[in-house]
Design a protein around this motif. Structure first.
Motif, short mmCIF file in Angstrom:
data_model
loop_
_atom_site.label_atom_id
_atom_site.label_comp_id
_atom_site.label_asym_id
_atom_site.label_seq_id
_atom_site.Cartn_x
_atom_site.Cartn_y
_atom_site.Cartn_z
N VAL A 250 13.22 36.04 47.75
CA VAL A 250 14.18 35.06 48.27
C VAL A 250 14.52 35.40 49.71
CG1 VAL A 250 16.42 33.95 47.94
CG2 VAL A 250 15.14 34.78 45.95
N TRP A 251 14.11 34.51 50.62
CA TRP A 251 14.38 34.70 52.04
C TRP A 251 15.21 33.56 52.57
CZ3 TRP A 251 13.00 38.86 55.19
CH2 TRP A 251 12.33 39.90 54.51
N HIS A 278 14.43 22.53 38.46
CA HIS A 278 14.02 22.04 39.77
C HIS A 278 15.26 21.74 40.63
CE1 HIS A 278 11.50 19.84 42.66
NE2 HIS A 278 12.52 19.01 42.76
N GLY A 279 15.29 22.29 41.84
CA GLY A 279 16.41 22.05 42.74
C GLY A 279 17.49 23.11 42.73
N ASP A 280 17.35 24.13 41.87
CA ASP A 280 18.33 25.23 41.87
C ASP A 280 18.27 25.97 43.21
OD1 ASP A 280 19.14 24.68 39.32
OD2 ASP A 280 18.06 26.35 38.38
N ILE A 281 19.43 26.41 43.67
CA ILE A 281 19.48 27.28 44.87
C ILE A 281 19.50 28.72 44.39
CG2 ILE A 281 20.86 28.00 46.85
CD1 ILE A 281 21.93 25.14 47.02
N LEU A 282 18.60 29.54 44.93
CA LEU A 282 18.58 30.97 44.60
C LEU A 282 19.22 31.75 45.73
CD1 LEU A 282 14.94 31.39 43.18
CD2 LEU A 282 16.99 30.44 42.09
N MET A 283 20.02 32.75 45.37
CA MET A 283 20.69 33.57 46.38
C MET A 283 20.67 35.03 45.96
SD MET A 283 24.54 33.32 48.00
CE MET A 283 24.08 32.13 49.26
N THR A 284 20.34 35.92 46.91
CA THR A 284 20.29 37.33 46.59
C THR A 284 21.70 37.89 46.39
OG1 THR A 284 20.19 37.83 48.96
CG2 THR A 284 18.12 37.74 47.77
N GLU A 292 18.96 41.86 60.99
CA GLU A 292 18.81 40.41 61.20
C GLU A 292 18.38 39.72 59.92
OE1 GLU A 292 16.23 37.30 63.97
OE2 GLU A 292 16.15 39.45 64.35
N ASN A 293 17.47 40.35 59.18
CA ASN A 293 17.00 39.78 57.91
C ASN A 293 17.71 40.45 56.74
OD1 ASN A 293 15.10 37.94 58.98
ND2 ASN A 293 13.67 39.62 59.32
N SER A 294 19.03 40.57 56.85
CA SER A 294 19.83 41.22 55.81
C SER A 294 19.45 40.69 54.43
CB SER A 294 21.31 40.97 56.07
OG SER A 294 21.70 41.56 57.28
N SER A 295 19.27 41.62 53.50
CA SER A 295 18.80 41.22 52.18
C SER A 295 19.91 40.65 51.30
CB SER A 295 18.16 42.43 51.48
OG SER A 295 19.02 43.55 51.51
N LEU A 296 21.16 40.74 51.72
CA LEU A 296 22.26 40.19 50.94
C LEU A 296 22.56 38.74 51.35
CD1 LEU A 296 24.71 40.60 48.97
CD2 LEU A 296 26.03 41.21 51.00
N GLY A 297 22.67 37.85 50.38
CA GLY A 297 23.10 36.49 50.65
C GLY A 297 22.02 35.57 51.19
N ARG A 298 20.77 35.98 51.11
CA ARG A 298 19.69 35.06 51.51
C ARG A 298 19.57 33.97 50.44
NH1 ARG A 298 15.80 39.90 53.07
NH2 ARG A 298 15.12 39.62 50.92
N VAL A 329 23.59 21.54 51.16
CA VAL A 329 24.34 22.75 50.83
C VAL A 329 23.54 24.00 51.23
CG1 VAL A 329 25.31 24.14 48.94
CG2 VAL A 329 25.64 21.65 48.98
N LEU A 330 22.23 23.96 51.01
CA LEU A 330 21.39 25.10 51.39
C LEU A 330 21.46 25.33 52.90
CD1 LEU A 330 19.27 27.27 50.65
CD2 LEU A 330 17.52 25.54 51.12
N LYS A 331 21.42 24.26 53.69
CA LYS A 331 21.49 24.42 55.15
C LYS A 331 22.79 25.09 55.57
CE LYS A 331 17.57 22.88 56.50
NZ LYS A 331 16.61 23.86 57.07
N ILE A 332 23.85 24.82 54.86
CA ILE A 332 25.12 25.49 55.15
C ILE A 332 25.02 26.97 54.81
CG2 ILE A 332 27.54 25.68 54.44
CD1 ILE A 332 27.54 22.65 54.02
N LEU A 333 24.49 27.27 53.64
CA LEU A 333 24.44 28.65 53.16
C LEU A 333 23.56 29.56 54.01
CD1 LEU A 333 24.25 28.07 49.28
CD2 LEU A 333 26.26 28.66 50.65
N VAL A 334 22.53 28.99 54.66
CA VAL A 334 21.62 29.83 55.46
C VAL A 334 21.97 29.80 56.95
CG1 VAL A 334 19.73 29.55 53.82
CG2 VAL A 334 19.90 27.99 55.76
N SER A 335 23.07 29.15 57.30
CA SER A 335 23.46 29.08 58.71
C SER A 335 23.96 30.44 59.19
CB SER A 335 24.55 28.02 58.91
OG SER A 335 25.75 28.41 58.27
#
Length: 410
Positions: A250-251, A278-284, A292-298, A329-335
């Motif tokens: 999950v990135w 289908h359509g579930d959001i996955l989050m670490t 920069e590529n923190s593994s938490l909250g991707r 919602v995904l665009k918000i979470l990865v901002s």
């Protein structure tokens, strides 16, 4: 074409003479001044670690820190004159760069200085080291931090060809590399376009600068849960079966399948609660937050078929209500703004943090009018189509570059 034959390089039917890297110049190691002595730092001498070795020409803008003359004189580091070859031998084995200005390095870098420019082209040597990186990494040894011995680097064999031929080879590689860099710049520009469009329409999603209605993510969801790690761990993985997502898959905005695991139907059946739709959001759920590529909250979107995938205990799945736009919602979470928010609410030590379920349920999500959300996602989809074309061109150019590196150096 260069090929190896009984330890020598050959050009289509003719034996190619070689020399060893130790014959091209003087090898010089670096060092790190004591961090406890403030007077060693804050000067005007750039000092780098292997992080700065980007395969290109570097200058003071790539400095990791700045040393004083006292800091240089009181440590093992040395001044590396301009246009030397800097090579990572530990914590970045095989990384390379050429310095445009005088600078110092730490102990993880060996520099080759005083190179005879009448016999050797520095750019050719730089590409030679890049081509040798896989071999150097195979020679790395060490229990915790792996590195290579100086002799491994010194004994590298390289083709002994005229400097004119070296320059011709380097120029060809530079031209192809420039195309690769341009494609990467295009991709970054398209990503920036999406980000700027979001800010233009919706503002800061955390500070809510446009005063949109705000809902808790838990109120927008049907279910939020993490998965489980099956008993036996990796022992229960199979070659084919149910796709099993772990945190390394999950990135930010994408799922990486290169290191994907699989579980059998029986194991999946015992984990029905975390079977994906289908359509579930996955989050670490856990990880570091200091990179920069923190593994938490991707976070990324699962777009596979219902009930054909599952997640382990380090990944949450967020199943939104049917009327909620999951892509928005995904665009918000990865901002970038949300990354800062996640860092502010997670718990745990410095090296490893965790998001609890209640943290995610309480995530504030701005809720602009649905037509605005939909139009934005349509815009994103158009840009993503352009990105696919650029990415395909990048991949093709990278294949060309790799084939040329094999032609000249393998």
């Amino acid at each position: 074409m260069l090929k190896k034959g009984k330890g020598k390089f050959r050009f289509v039917g003719m034996i190619m003479k070689t020399t060893q890297l130790k014959n091209i110049g003087k090898f010089q190691s670096g060092g790190t001044p004591s961090k406890k002595v403030e007077s060693y730092f804050g000067g005007n001498i750039p000092w780098i670690t292997t992080v700065a070795l980007n395969g290109k020409i570097i200058d003071q803008s790539n400095a990791t820190d700045w040393l004083t003359e006292k800091g240089v004189n009181k440590s093992a580091t040395k001044i590396v004159p301009p246009y030397s070859l800097m090579i990572g031998t530990r914590v970045g084995v095989g990384k390379v760069a050429v310095n445009k200005v005088s600078m110092c390095t730490n102990q993880d870098i060996i520099s080759i200085v005083d190179i005879n420019t009448e016999d050797w082209d520095i750019d050719y040597l730089r590409y030679f080291i890049k081509a040798s990186a896989p071999y150097l990494n195979k020679q790395a040894r060490g229990a915790t931090i792996q590195g290579i011995k100086l002799e491994v680097l010194q004994n590298l064999k390289l083709p002994l060809i005229s400097v004119e031929e070296q320059k011709r080879v380097a120029l060809i590689l530079q031209k192809v590399n420039l195309v690769i860099d341009n494609r990467k710049t295009q991709l970054n520009a398209l990503d920036d376009l999406i980000k700027s469009r979001f800010v233009e329409l919706f503002g800061d999603p955390v500070k809510n600068t446009m005063n949109w209605q705000v809902c808790k993510l838990g109120d927008l969801s049907v279910q939020i849960n993490s998965g489980n790690t099956p008993k036996g761990g990796e022992q229960v993985y199979v070659d084919k079966g149910i796709t099993f997502f772990r945190s390394q898959n999950v990135w930010k905005g994408r799922l990486e399948m290169e290191d994907i695991a699989y579980i059998d139907k029986e194991t999946h059946g015992n984990m029905k609660r975390s079977s994906l739709k289908h359509g579930d959001i996955l989050m670490t759920k856990t990880g570091r937050i200091n990179t920069e590529n923190s593994s938490l909250g991707r976070a990324a979107l699962y777009l596979g078929e219902d009930d054909t995938a599952n997640v382990n205990g380090h990944v949450y799945f967020i199943r939104l209500k049917p009327e909620i736009n999951n892509e928005f919602v995904l665009k918000i979470l990865v901002s970038k703004e949300y990354l800062g928010y996640i860092r502010s609410v997670c718990v745990g030590g410095i090296d490893k943090r965790q998001l609890n379920k209640n943290h995610i349920e309480d995530f504030p999500i701005i809720c602009p009018p649905k037509d605005m959300q939909n139009k934005f996602i349509e815009f994103v989809q158009q840009v993503e189509k352009l990105k696919v074309k650029v990415k395909n061109s990048l991949d093709e150019t990278q294949v060309l570059f790799d084939s040329l590196m094999l032609k000249y150096f393998d």
